[in-house]
Design a protein around this motif. Structure first.
Motif, PDB file in Angstrom:
ATOM      1  N   ALA A  86       0.864  -1.192   0.000  1.00 61.55           N
ATOM      2  CA  ALA A  86       0.000   0.000   0.000  1.00 61.55           C
ATOM      3  C   ALA A  86       0.896   1.237   0.000  1.00 61.55           C
ATOM      4  CB  ALA A  86      -0.923  -0.008   1.208  1.00 61.55           C
ATOM      5  N   PRO A  87       1.493   1.579  -1.117  1.00 64.62           N
ATOM      6  CA  PRO A  87       2.493   2.662  -1.154  1.00 64.62           C
ATOM      7  C   PRO A  87       1.960   4.025  -0.703  1.00 64.62           C
ATOM      8  CG  PRO A  87       1.879   1.954  -3.376  1.00 64.62           C
ATOM      9  CD  PRO A  87       1.318   0.949  -2.439  1.00 64.62           C
ATOM     10  N   LEU A  88       0.718   4.344  -1.018  1.00 63.48           N
ATOM     11  CA  LEU A  88       0.180   5.644  -0.596  1.00 63.48           C
ATOM     12  C   LEU A  88       0.050   5.724   0.918  1.00 63.48           C
ATOM     13  CD1 LEU A  88      -2.554   6.290  -3.318  1.00 63.48           C
ATOM     14  CD2 LEU A  88      -0.266   7.298  -3.143  1.00 63.48           C
ATOM     15  N   VAL A  89      -0.422   4.641   1.523  1.00 61.23           N
ATOM     16  CA  VAL A  89      -0.526   4.592   2.984  1.00 61.23           C
ATOM     17  C   VAL A  89       0.862   4.661   3.609  1.00 61.23           C
ATOM     18  CG1 VAL A  89      -1.221   3.157   4.953  1.00 61.23           C
ATOM     19  CG2 VAL A  89      -2.691   3.311   2.923  1.00 61.23           C
ATOM     20  N   ALA A  90       1.813   3.935   3.023  1.00 56.11           N
ATOM     21  CA  ALA A  90       3.172   3.932   3.556  1.00 56.11           C
ATOM     22  C   ALA A  90       3.790   5.324   3.501  1.00 56.11           C
ATOM     23  CB  ALA A  90       4.031   2.943   2.775  1.00 56.11           C
ATOM     24  N   THR A  91       3.560   6.016   2.392  1.00 60.07           N
ATOM     25  CA  THR A  91       4.107   7.376   2.261  1.00 60.07           C
ATOM     26  C   THR A  91       3.521   8.309   3.304  1.00 60.07           C
ATOM     27  OG1 THR A  91       4.490   7.066  -0.102  1.00 60.07           O
ATOM     28  CG2 THR A  91       4.344   9.329   0.696  1.00 60.07           C
ATOM     29  N   ARG A  92       2.213   8.189   3.512  1.00 62.91           N
ATOM     30  CA  ARG A  92       1.557   9.052   4.493  1.00 62.91           C
ATOM     31  C   ARG A  92       2.066   8.768   5.907  1.00 62.91           C
ATOM     32  NH1 ARG A  92       0.299  13.652   6.075  1.00 62.91           N
ATOM     33  NH2 ARG A  92      -1.650  13.914   7.227  1.00 62.91           N
ATOM     34  N   LEU A  93       2.233   7.511   6.257  1.00 60.28           N
ATOM     35  CA  LEU A  93       2.750   7.146   7.574  1.00 60.28           C
ATOM     36  C   LEU A  93       4.174   7.677   7.757  1.00 60.28           C
ATOM     37  CD1 LEU A  93       1.481   3.459   7.907  1.00 60.28           C
ATOM     38  CD2 LEU A  93       0.901   5.354   9.437  1.00 60.28           C
ATOM     39  N   ARG A  94       4.989   7.575   6.724  1.00 61.15           N
ATOM     40  CA  ARG A  94       6.361   8.065   6.814  1.00 61.15           C
ATOM     41  C   ARG A  94       6.386   9.577   7.027  1.00 61.15           C
ATOM     42  NH1 ARG A  94      10.045  10.655   4.131  1.00 61.15           N
ATOM     43  NH2 ARG A  94       8.626  10.996   2.362  1.00 61.15           N
ATOM     44  N   GLU A  95       5.562  10.285   6.254  1.00 59.23           N
ATOM     45  CA  GLU A  95       5.532  11.751   6.373  1.00 59.23           C
ATOM     46  C   GLU A  95       5.127  12.186   7.778  1.00 59.23           C
ATOM     47  OE1 GLU A  95       2.852  12.791   3.288  1.00 59.23           O
ATOM     48  OE2 GLU A  95       4.401  12.806   1.705  1.00 59.23           O
ATOM     49  N   ARG A  96       4.120  11.512   8.344  1.00 55.69           N
ATOM     50  CA  ARG A  96       3.667  11.878   9.692  1.00 55.69           C
ATOM     51  C   ARG A  96       4.729  11.533  10.737  1.00 55.69           C
ATOM     52  NH1 ARG A  96      -2.390  10.090  11.024  1.00 55.69           N
ATOM     53  NH2 ARG A  96      -1.793  11.290  12.892  1.00 55.69           N
ATOM     54  N   ALA A  97       5.451  10.411  10.513  1.00 58.72           N
ATOM     55  CA  ALA A  97       6.443   9.972  11.494  1.00 58.72           C
ATOM     56  C   ALA A  97       7.630  10.921  11.579  1.00 58.72           C
ATOM     57  CB  ALA A  97       6.921   8.559  11.156  1.00 58.72           C
ATOM     58  N   VAL A  98       8.045  11.469  10.437  1.00 58.59           N
ATOM     59  CA  VAL A  98       9.244  12.328  10.438  1.00 58.59           C
ATOM     60  C   VAL A  98       8.905  13.817  10.472  1.00 58.59           C
ATOM     61  CG1 VAL A  98      10.606  10.563   9.229  1.00 58.59           C
ATOM     62  CG2 VAL A  98       9.405  12.327   7.905  1.00 58.59           C
ATOM     63  N   ALA A  99       7.624  14.152  10.510  1.00 53.69           N
ATOM     64  CA  ALA A  99       7.230  15.569  10.510  1.00 53.69           C
ATOM     65  C   ALA A  99       7.883  16.376  11.633  1.00 53.69           C
ATOM     66  CB  ALA A  99       5.704  15.687  10.579  1.00 53.69           C
ATOM     67  N   PRO A 100       7.971  15.836  12.869  1.00 53.68           N
ATOM     68  CA  PRO A 100       8.616  16.626  13.936  1.00 53.68           C
ATOM     69  C   PRO A 100      10.103  16.899  13.678  1.00 53.68           C
ATOM     70  CG  PRO A 100       7.223  14.918  14.878  1.00 53.68           C
ATOM     71  CD  PRO A 100       7.335  14.613  13.415  1.00 53.68           C
ATOM     72  N   LEU A 159       8.366   4.878  10.551  1.00 53.21           N
ATOM     73  CA  LEU A 159       9.825   4.860  10.611  1.00 53.21           C
ATOM     74  C   LEU A 159      10.410   3.621   9.937  1.00 53.21           C
ATOM     75  CD1 LEU A 159      10.299   6.205  14.235  1.00 53.21           C
ATOM     76  CD2 LEU A 159      10.850   7.404  12.098  1.00 53.21           C
ATOM     77  N   LEU A 160       9.649   2.531   9.894  1.00 53.74           N
ATOM     78  CA  LEU A 160      10.080   1.367   9.114  1.00 53.74           C
ATOM     79  C   LEU A 160      10.191   1.732   7.642  1.00 53.74           C
ATOM     80  CD1 LEU A 160       8.078  -1.627  10.664  1.00 53.74           C
ATOM     81  CD2 LEU A 160      10.570  -1.356  10.621  1.00 53.74           C
ATOM     82  N   VAL A 161       9.236   2.505   7.147  1.00 52.35           N
ATOM     83  CA  VAL A 161       9.297   2.960   5.753  1.00 52.35           C
ATOM     84  C   VAL A 161      10.495   3.886   5.563  1.00 52.35           C
ATOM     85  CG1 VAL A 161       8.093   4.189   3.919  1.00 52.35           C
ATOM     86  CG2 VAL A 161       6.800   2.755   5.528  1.00 52.35           C
ATOM     87  N   GLU A 162      10.698   4.803   6.503  1.00 53.50           N
ATOM     88  CA  GLU A 162      11.821   5.731   6.431  1.00 53.50           C
ATOM     89  C   GLU A 162      13.156   4.983   6.427  1.00 53.50           C
ATOM     90  OE1 GLU A 162      13.973   9.431   6.568  1.00 53.50           O
ATOM     91  OE2 GLU A 162      11.955   8.844   5.912  1.00 53.50           O
ATOM     92  N   ALA A 163      13.226   3.890   7.187  1.00 54.51           N
ATOM     93  CA  ALA A 163      14.479   3.141   7.304  1.00 54.51           C
ATOM     94  C   ALA A 163      14.878   2.462   6.005  1.00 54.51           C
ATOM     95  CB  ALA A 163      14.354   2.098   8.418  1.00 54.51           C
ATOM     96  N   ARG A 164      13.939   2.323   5.067  1.00 56.67           N
ATOM     97  CA  ARG A 164      14.263   1.681   3.804  1.00 56.67           C
ATOM     98  C   ARG A 164      15.109   2.568   2.901  1.00 56.67           C
ATOM     99  NH1 ARG A 164       8.655  -0.115   1.378  1.00 56.67           N
ATOM    100  NH2 ARG A 164       9.994  -0.307  -0.447  1.00 56.67           N
ATOM    101  N   THR A 165      15.186   3.853   3.206  1.00 56.67           N
ATOM    102  CA  THR A 165      16.000   4.757   2.400  1.00 56.67           C
ATOM    103  C   THR A 165      17.456   4.664   2.851  1.00 56.67           C
ATOM    104  OG1 THR A 165      15.622   6.596   3.905  1.00 56.67           O
ATOM    105  CG2 THR A 165      14.079   6.335   2.071  1.00 56.67           C
TER     106      THR A 165
END
Length: 388
Positions: free
Chosen positions: A290-304, A372-378
């Motif tokens: 679910a790439p759109l959901v994953a992107t949204r979760l990543r954006e919210r996780a790193v927003a701070p 953050l799991l999504v973020e860690a893939r970068t």
């Protein structure tokens, strides 16, 4: 020119049916693979075939008639093909020839001695008998080998068809038909192993003959492995070290296509040194689907962390993910990140200032972990690596 007298030749020919019967009887008694009971009609056919071969010997080797030689050798070639089709080995075939030669020679020698043939004639008869048997056995061996080669190629082709059908996810009736056609005994389960490169020979040896290899011209190699137990999964991936590899879930054999699809997705998480196991990557695979959901979760996780430098943002995101996964156990987090526990304490003080109450809200903790799991893939930047 005949090497025996006309009277001896006539006696040899008259005794051929008895000699053929004695040869078959000895072969059935002495050679493994021929010791099963033949029905009367089949045994009669075999005895006639042996009699024809012996008749060919008398005509070509003793009487000097070369006209029937080719037909006799062709018959031996076809015999070898038939033995291969019956499932008998070359060892059994050659053993049958040796036993038959011994019995035939005993019969021929008895007739020659009884007819008072000169010793030179008996010696010549012995030489020709065993030379002829060698020639016949060589022809039968060639026929046996050719038949096995053709059968092996055909079975390999059918296994390729079965593998392609499994990967494509065809219906169970079609798969069962293909498995039977390929003489492949279906296991209860199959597990897809995907290797992004040339698999090592040791891997093929370890997986055995029942594993199905997908003949892929381009892209990763797909292997369907029967009966993989949960405690054997790591061992399979370890055999692929040096090449990215991934294991799909273990599924019913008719569902192997789904295991292949999951393994191909998991391959994105593999490296040369570390294979990817679907069973250990379920959250990542769920997010990946679910790439759109994953992107949204990543954006919210790193927003701070938006106002920080890229290097600082990556370091704190990595630290927070490790802290969440290890439930705040500082020493474990330090071990995972290869830093001093005091460094973890310092970083987490900064994280708490940035995230506030989100770190104590169970729902937000779940979202942060997934994001953050999504973020860690970068791949971390070189600056972030230096800052560590």
């Amino acid at each position: 020119m005949p090497i025996l007298t006309d009277r001896t030749l006539a006696e040899l020919r008259a005794s051929l049916p008895e000699t053929a019967s004695a040869c078959v009887e000895a072969i059935v008694e002495e050679v493994p693979g021929y010791d099963r009971a033949f029905d009367p009609a089949l045994r009669s056919n075999i005895e006639r075939a042996v009699e024809q071969a012996l008749s060919g010997f008398v005509a070509t080797q003793i009487e000097g008639d070369r006209a029937t030689s080719r037909a006799t050798l062709d018959g031996a070639y076809r015999l070898g093909q038939g033995e291969a089709a019956s499932g008998r080995s070359t060892d059994a075939l050659l053993a049958a020839y040796r036993v038959g030669a011994r019995v035939a020679w005993a019969q021929f020698a008895g007739s020659a001695v009884a007819a008072e043939e000169p010793a030179a004639n008996v010696a010549a008869l012995a030489e020709k008998t065993f030379a002829f048997i060698d020639e016949l056995s060589a022809q039968s061996l060639a026929g046996h080998t050719a038949a096995l080669t053709a059968r092996t190629r055909e079975l390999a082709r059918r296994r390729d068809q079965l593998t392609a059908a499994l990967v494509a996810g065809e219906a169970r009736p079609a798969l069962e038909h293909l498995a039977e056609s390929a003489r492949w005994k279906a296991p209860e389960t199959l597990t897809a192993l995907v290797v992004d490169g040339e698999p090592r020979t040791a891997l093929a040896t370890a997986l055995g003959e029942r594993a199905l290899w997908s003949p892929v011209a381009d892209g990763p190699t797909v292997v369907l492995v029967p009966g993989v137990r949960s405690n054997a999964r790591n061992g399979l991936l370890e055999r692929c070290v040096g090449t990215p590899a991934a294991l799909g879930p273990t599924v019913a054999w008719t569902e192997a296509g789904e295991s292949v699809r999951q393994a191909l997705r998991a391959l994105r998480f593999a490296s040369d040194d570390d294979g990817a196991d679907c069973d250990e990557l379920l959250p990542e695979l769920a997010l990946d689907s679910a790439p759109l959901v994953a992107t949204r979760l990543r954006e919210r996780a790193v927003a701070p962390l938006e106002d920080l430098s890229p290097a600082k943002r990556e370091v704190l995101a990595e630290t927070l993910l490790a802290w969440l996964l290890h439930q705040g156990r500082r020493d474990e987090v330090a071990g995972r990140l290869h830093v001093h526990p005091q460094t973890v304490r310092y970083r987490m003080n900064t994280v708490r200032e940035l995230y506030g109450d989100a770190l104590t809200d169970p729902r937000r903790v779940l979202e942060l972990t997934l994001g953050l799991l999504v973020e860690a893939r970068t791949e971390p930047t070189s600056d972030a690596k230096d800052e560590r």
